[in-house]
Design a protein around this motif. Structure first.
Motif, short mmCIF file in Angstrom:
data_model
loop_
_atom_site.label_atom_id
_atom_site.label_comp_id
_atom_site.label_asym_id
_atom_site.label_seq_id
_atom_site.Cartn_x
_atom_site.Cartn_y
_atom_site.Cartn_z
N UNK A 1 46.37 56.15 47.73
CA UNK A 1 47.36 55.20 47.20
C UNK A 1 46.67 53.97 46.63
N UNK A 2 45.68 53.47 47.38
CA UNK A 2 44.93 52.31 46.89
C UNK A 2 44.19 52.67 45.61
N UNK A 3 43.55 53.82 45.60
CA UNK A 3 42.79 54.24 44.43
C UNK A 3 43.68 54.30 43.20
N UNK A 4 44.89 54.76 43.37
CA UNK A 4 45.83 54.89 42.26
C UNK A 4 46.19 53.54 41.65
N UNK A 5 46.11 52.47 42.45
CA UNK A 5 46.48 51.14 41.96
C UNK A 5 45.30 50.40 41.32
N UNK A 6 44.09 50.90 41.49
CA UNK A 6 42.93 50.21 40.95
C UNK A 6 42.88 50.36 39.42
N UNK A 7 42.46 49.31 38.72
CA UNK A 7 42.42 49.34 37.24
C UNK A 7 41.55 50.47 36.71
N UNK A 8 42.02 51.08 35.62
CA UNK A 8 41.26 52.15 34.98
C UNK A 8 40.35 51.55 33.91
N UNK A 9 39.06 51.81 34.00
CA UNK A 9 38.10 51.37 32.99
C UNK A 9 37.32 52.59 32.50
N UNK A 10 36.56 52.42 31.45
CA UNK A 10 35.79 53.53 30.89
C UNK A 10 34.32 53.15 30.73
N UNK A 11 33.82 52.28 31.60
CA UNK A 11 32.42 51.87 31.51
C UNK A 11 31.50 52.95 32.06
N UNK A 12 30.27 52.96 31.58
CA UNK A 12 29.28 53.92 32.05
C UNK A 12 28.85 53.57 33.47
N UNK A 13 29.07 54.49 34.39
CA UNK A 13 28.70 54.29 35.79
C UNK A 13 27.62 55.31 36.17
N UNK A 14 26.56 54.83 36.78
CA UNK A 14 25.43 55.70 37.13
C UNK A 14 25.77 56.64 38.28
N UNK A 15 26.39 56.11 39.31
CA UNK A 15 26.80 56.93 40.44
C UNK A 15 25.81 57.01 41.58
N UNK A 16 24.55 56.66 41.31
CA UNK A 16 23.51 56.69 42.35
C UNK A 16 22.43 55.66 42.02
N UNK A 17 22.90 54.47 41.60
CA UNK A 17 22.01 53.41 41.14
C UNK A 17 21.43 52.66 42.33
N UNK A 18 20.18 52.93 42.63
CA UNK A 18 19.51 52.31 43.78
C UNK A 18 18.02 52.19 43.46
N UNK A 19 17.27 51.40 44.22
CA UNK A 19 15.85 51.21 43.94
C UNK A 19 15.04 52.50 43.84
N UNK A 20 15.43 53.54 44.57
CA UNK A 20 14.71 54.82 44.48
C UNK A 20 14.84 55.46 43.11
N UNK A 21 15.92 55.15 42.40
CA UNK A 21 16.17 55.75 41.09
C UNK A 21 15.90 54.79 39.94
N UNK A 22 15.11 53.77 40.20
CA UNK A 22 14.74 52.81 39.17
C UNK A 22 13.22 52.80 39.04
N UNK A 23 12.74 53.10 37.84
CA UNK A 23 11.31 53.11 37.55
C UNK A 23 10.96 51.84 36.78
#
Length: 201
Positions: free
Chosen positions: A84-106
């Motif tokens: 229910x909460x998720x349904x109320x959150x604003x919809x955007x279309x920005x590029x999201x990495x999904x696993x953006x953390x220091x291990x995945x940054x060179x």
């Protein structure tokens, strides 16, 4: 740059160009006194790529809905409140990495250990959606090893983008619930704690 996509012994394989350098995780370990500066660079890079979009990518909300529905151990009433909460959150279309953390940054550095270039790798979880959800995911990835760095990261993102911290925090229970589907024992307690303290009102 993506070079090829293939199937080997029934498993998908993605081949991309080699990113020369060291991980941000390694750099922070070697120069902990510069952690704040490194996190600032990380945030600047993330904000920059989140300005881009790709309409062919899976929608982040759709992915979260599927993951939350797949959690067998979650009480049905909690699952309903999360969706229910998720349904109320604003919809955007920005590029999201999904696993953006220091291990995945060179990164590459100069003689003073300052970052001269930065590249994110492992884009297999990329989606289009709300940037704050992607930030909430990174925050949770930081938490198990460095709570102070996690707070610094979120504060810097909110400051740079003019985003209310409370707004980013509203995504934490949703992202934490979705992450439970990974069934990683070392994360269970932390992720469950975010479900227990979230305000559904």
């Amino acid at each position: 740059k993506l070079l090829s996509v293939s199937v080997n012994n029934g498993q998908w394989e993605i081949t991309s160009e080699y990113a020369d350098g060291i991980t941000l995780t390694q750099l922070i370990k070697e120069h902990p006194e510069k952690t704040a500066d490194y996190i600032k660079k990380m945030v600047e890079y993330q904000v920059d790529f989140q300005k881009k979009s790709n309409p062919l990518l899976l929608k982040l909300k759709d992915k979260l809905i599927r993951q939350i529905n797949d959690i067998e151990t979650l009480d049905s009433s909690v699952k309903y409140e999360l969706l229910t909460r998720l349904n109320t959150m604003p919809k955007h279309t920005k590029l999201c990495h999904g696993d953006f953390c220091p291990d995945n940054i060179i990164v590459n550095i100069d003689d003073n250990a300052d970052i001269t270039s930065i590249t994110a790798v492992d884009w297999v979880h990329a989606t289009q959606g709300n940037a704050s959800a992607d930030v909430a995911r990174t925050y949770l990835l930081f938490c198990p090893t460095d709570q102070a760095a996690a707070e610094k990261y979120m504060d810097l993102f909110c400051e740079k983008t003019g985003t209310a911290k409370r707004y980013v925090q509203q995504w934490l229970p949703l992202v934490a619930a979705a992450q439970l589907t990974k069934k990683r024992p070392e994360e269970q307690e932390l992720l469950q704690s975010w479900l227990n303290v979230c305000d559904y009102q």
